[in-house]
Design a protein around this motif. Structure first.
Motif, PDB file in Angstrom:
ATOM      1  N   ASP A  88      -0.935   5.164  -7.691  1.00 19.46           N
ATOM      2  CA  ASP A  88      -1.747   4.288  -8.516  1.00 19.46           C
ATOM      3  C   ASP A  88      -1.770   2.910  -7.859  1.00 19.46           C
ATOM      4  O   ASP A  88      -0.821   2.537  -7.174  1.00 19.46           O
ATOM      5  CB  ASP A  88      -1.108   4.176  -9.911  1.00 19.46           C
ATOM      6  CG  ASP A  88      -2.144   3.844 -10.963  1.00 19.46           C
ATOM      7  OD1 ASP A  88      -3.232   3.352 -10.602  1.00 19.46           O
ATOM      8  OD2 ASP A  88      -1.852   4.089 -12.154  1.00 19.46           O
ATOM      9  N   LYS A  89      -2.855   2.167  -8.092  1.00 20.38           N
ATOM     10  CA  LYS A  89      -2.886   0.789  -7.590  1.00 20.38           C
ATOM     11  C   LYS A  89      -2.090  -0.051  -8.568  1.00 20.38           C
ATOM     12  O   LYS A  89      -2.632  -0.588  -9.531  1.00 20.38           O
ATOM     13  CB  LYS A  89      -4.329   0.283  -7.532  1.00 20.38           C
ATOM     14  CG  LYS A  89      -5.025   0.643  -6.257  1.00 20.38           C
ATOM     15  CD  LYS A  89      -6.322  -0.139  -6.124  1.00 20.38           C
ATOM     16  CE  LYS A  89      -6.970   0.167  -4.793  1.00 20.38           C
ATOM     17  NZ  LYS A  89      -8.404  -0.164  -4.794  1.00 20.38           N
ATOM     18  N   VAL A 101      -3.980  -4.308 -12.033  1.00 15.01           N
ATOM     19  CA  VAL A 101      -3.512  -4.978 -10.817  1.00 15.01           C
ATOM     20  C   VAL A 101      -4.063  -6.388 -10.764  1.00 15.01           C
ATOM     21  O   VAL A 101      -3.368  -7.325 -10.383  1.00 15.01           O
ATOM     22  CB  VAL A 101      -4.007  -4.253  -9.556  1.00 15.01           C
ATOM     23  CG1 VAL A 101      -3.231  -4.696  -8.344  1.00 15.01           C
ATOM     24  CG2 VAL A 101      -3.961  -2.776  -9.726  1.00 15.01           C
ATOM     25  N   LYS A 115      -3.072   3.849   3.193  1.00 16.23           N
ATOM     26  CA  LYS A 115      -4.372   3.595   2.582  1.00 16.23           C
ATOM     27  C   LYS A 115      -5.092   4.910   2.280  1.00 16.23           C
ATOM     28  O   LYS A 115      -5.610   5.105   1.173  1.00 16.23           O
ATOM     29  CB  LYS A 115      -5.204   2.744   3.553  1.00 16.23           C
ATOM     30  CG  LYS A 115      -6.494   2.226   2.972  1.00 16.23           C
ATOM     31  CD  LYS A 115      -7.167   1.354   3.997  1.00 16.23           C
ATOM     32  CE  LYS A 115      -8.578   0.991   3.562  1.00 16.23           C
ATOM     33  NZ  LYS A 115      -9.203   0.129   4.585  1.00 16.23           N
ATOM     34  N   LEU A 164      -3.342   6.885  -0.593  1.00 12.44           N
ATOM     35  CA  LEU A 164      -3.662   6.325  -1.908  1.00 12.44           C
ATOM     36  C   LEU A 164      -5.084   6.696  -2.323  1.00 12.44           C
ATOM     37  O   LEU A 164      -5.317   7.147  -3.450  1.00 12.44           O
ATOM     38  CB  LEU A 164      -3.481   4.800  -1.904  1.00 12.44           C
ATOM     39  CG  LEU A 164      -3.792   4.116  -3.241  1.00 12.44           C
ATOM     40  CD1 LEU A 164      -2.864   4.623  -4.342  1.00 12.44           C
ATOM     41  CD2 LEU A 164      -3.692   2.605  -3.129  1.00 12.44           C
ATOM     42  N   GLN A 165      -6.013   6.547  -1.395  1.00 14.52           N
ATOM     43  CA  GLN A 165      -7.413   6.889  -1.714  1.00 14.52           C
ATOM     44  C   GLN A 165      -7.524   8.351  -2.128  1.00 14.52           C
ATOM     45  O   GLN A 165      -8.172   8.673  -3.133  1.00 14.52           O
ATOM     46  CB  GLN A 165      -8.304   6.646  -0.494  1.00 14.52           C
ATOM     47  CG  GLN A 165      -8.786   5.207  -0.405  1.00 14.52           C
ATOM     48  CD  GLN A 165      -9.520   4.927   0.901  1.00 14.52           C
ATOM     49  OE1 GLN A 165      -9.615   5.787   1.775  1.00 14.52           O
ATOM     50  NE2 GLN A 165     -10.028   3.708   1.020  1.00 14.52           N
ATOM     51  N   SER A 189      -2.583  -5.629  -3.266  1.00 18.41           N
ATOM     52  CA  SER A 189      -2.485  -5.523  -1.800  1.00 18.41           C
ATOM     53  C   SER A 189      -3.789  -5.974  -1.176  1.00 18.41           C
ATOM     54  O   SER A 189      -4.815  -6.071  -1.843  1.00 18.41           O
ATOM     55  CB  SER A 189      -2.193  -4.077  -1.392  1.00 18.41           C
ATOM     56  OG  SER A 189      -3.345  -3.295  -1.576  1.00 18.41           O
ATOM     57  N   SER A 242       0.839  -1.217   0.000  1.00 15.88           N
ATOM     58  CA  SER A 242       0.000   0.000   0.000  1.00 15.88           C
ATOM     59  C   SER A 242       0.867   1.257   0.000  1.00 15.88           C
ATOM     60  O   SER A 242       0.537   2.240  -0.669  1.00 15.88           O
ATOM     61  CB  SER A 242      -0.910   0.026   1.224  1.00 15.88           C
ATOM     62  OG  SER A 242      -1.741  -1.115   1.247  1.00 15.88           O
ATOM     63  N   ASN A 287       2.184   1.780  -3.488  1.00  9.53           N
ATOM     64  CA  ASN A 287       1.108   2.284  -4.352  1.00  9.53           C
ATOM     65  C   ASN A 287       0.816   3.757  -4.081  1.00  9.53           C
ATOM     66  O   ASN A 287       0.600   4.540  -5.012  1.00  9.53           O
ATOM     67  CB  ASN A 287      -0.161   1.450  -4.164  1.00  9.53           C
ATOM     68  CG  ASN A 287      -0.053   0.083  -4.827  1.00  9.53           C
ATOM     69  OD1 ASN A 287       0.767  -0.108  -5.733  1.00  9.53           O
ATOM     70  ND2 ASN A 287      -0.872  -0.858  -4.384  1.00  9.53           N
TER      71      ASN A 287
END
Ligand code: GTP
Ligand code: MG
Length: 427
Positions: free
Chosen positions: A113-114, A154, A300, A303-304, A118, A105, A108
């Motif tokens: 980007d994903k 992914v 997390k 990333l969001q 994960s 995570s 990323n």
């Protein structure tokens, strides 16, 4: 509690793809790489010129021997080899920590980007290296293979990794388009690993994947304390590398929002233990430096937020304290960029510049030798010429002397004859 908030303008990321990247500390490395490459380009021209020149005068004179020509020709391939290595030089960061702490995570979040699988069912089960590729399409290459396997998403990447029977020490290289991420464009290479708690092969991991890393990131879980397995791993690393650069990320710090009354206390405790670990146990930095190496973040959330910012997903409700954690993540990124670019310039380019200096010196010696030999030859020719000259002078002088002697003798003879003739006549 959770509430919706738009991301304020002040938080727009300096490394978001839309912004010019010039102020990034990574430019230290990028510019140094360009500069040293230019210098080696000049050295290459210079060496090639020298070889050409030698071939030319080789035809005319005996002053350039084969050994010297060969030595100089070898410099061409040496310089070429260095340029080749140089073009592949990068900054490498490796992430370690217990399983599920959020290593994938964090990567990323940094890549915005994903990219890496994960979460549940997506446990990282081998080493994954993400690096920039000039191609527009992402692809992966398995260890021991040269085949490019296309990956679109992914999901596909996770699927491709699952269906291969991979050993946890093996490395899968993910080539991601450079133009999709500034960090990849600037030659940062990310290495994701399986949890340090799941392997008996730590030594093999270190030998295979850690010795050329510029920076290590320990992704710890802020909900628990540093584990023996995690500490153990870094003890091993620091016996193999002198003073490795280690960052400690206390991830999942968003979970602390649910218990605000303990926030400061918990943070202080984690901070103290992490400082002790870096300073007293590993002895890799001073207490002051350690302050710049320990961060409390939520990968997390970052990333969001970044996916939402790029319009890839809809914004999710933000947890209390999100902004502080987001700032702290950006702070980490900045310190990380400074650290990795300085370290990589030092470890990678110092060697190259030593070799460059060595080659330039050697070449100068060869050319000096040729010059000296040429000078000697010239002196020798001059000396020979002078000798001949002297001989001619001598001969001339001798001739003059002889001629004069002859003249005198003839004179005497003539006188003698005259005397005798007149005597005879008188008688
Ligand atoms: P392995 O590859 O299995 O070793 O795990 P990992 O360290 O790569 O962890 P990963 O990134 O897969 O994250 C594990 C789970 O934790 C995922 O469901 C993530 O969404 C979640 N997670 C990661 N970071 C955070 C965080 O900061 N806060 C919260 N609440 N969850 C997180
Ligand atoms: Mg993972």
């Amino acid at each position: 509690g959770p509430h919706n908030k738009a991301i304020p303008a002040s938080m727009v990321d300096p490394r978001s793809a839309r912004q010019p990247p010039d102020n990034s500390p990574l430019q230290i490395f990028v510019k140094a790489k360009k500069k040293i490459n230019d210098i080696f380009g000049e050295i290459e021209d210079y060496v090639k010129d020298a070889v050409e020149y030698m071939h030319e005068i080789e035809k005319l004179q005996e002053i350039v021997n084969q050994e010297r020509v060969k030595k100089t020709e070898d410099f061409v391939s040496k310089v070429h080899g260095i340029r080749d290595v140089l073009s592949r030089d990068h900054m490498k960061v490796a992430f370690f920590g217990r399983t599920s702490n959020g290593k994938s995570s964090v990567i990323n979040a940094m890549l915005r980007d994903k990219i890496l699988p994960s979460g549940i069912g997506h446990t990282t089960n081998c080493f994954l290296q993400v690096e920039g590729s000039p191609s527009d399409e992402p692809y992966l290459v398995l260890e021991g293979s040269t085949e490019h396997c296309a990956v679109e998403s992914v999901g596909q990447l996770a699927h491709a990794l699952c269906k291969e029977k991979l050993n946890e020490s093996q490395m899968v290289r993910v080539y991601w388009p450079r133009n999709r991420c500034l960090l990849l464009r600037d030659d940062v290479v990310f290495v994701d690993s399986p949890g340090v708690d799941v392997t008996p092969n730590l030594d093999e991991w270190i030998d295979k994947h850690c010795l050329d890393a510029d920076v290590f990131v320990l992704v710890a879980n802020a909900e628990s304390t540093l584990m023996v397995t995690e500490k153990n791993f870094f003890h091993k690393v620091s016996t193999r590398l002198s003073k490795p650069n280690i960052f400690i990320l206390n991830n999942r710090w968003d979970a602390s929002a649910t218990e605000p009354e303990f926030l400061d206390q918990v943070r202080r405790q984690h901070q103290e233990r992490a400082v002790d670990f870096l300073v007293k146990e590993l002895k890799v930095c001073t207490p002051k430096e350690a302050e710049e190496r320990i961060f409390f973040i939520s990968a997390k959330e970052v990333l969001q937020a970044r996916l939402a910012e790029q319009g890839q997903t809809v914004s999710t409700p933000l947890t209390e304290g999100f902004q502080t954690r987001y700032f702290e993540f950006q702070d980490f990124e900045r310190k990380f960029e400074e650290c990795i670019s300085k370290s990589a310039v030092k470890t990678k380019f110092e060697q190259h510049s030593q070799r460059g200096k060595f080659i330039a010196n050697e070449l100068r010696e060869v050319l000096d030798d040729i010059y000296n030999d040429a000078q000697k030859l010239k002196d020798e020719k001059l000396r020979q010429k002078k000798e001949v000259h002297d001989k001619i002078n001598y001969t001339e002088e001798q001739l003059i002397i002889i001629t004069q002697e002859m003249k005198q003798k003839i004179h005497q003879m003539v006188e003698d004859v005259e005397q005798r003739v007149s005597k005879a006549l008188n008688e």
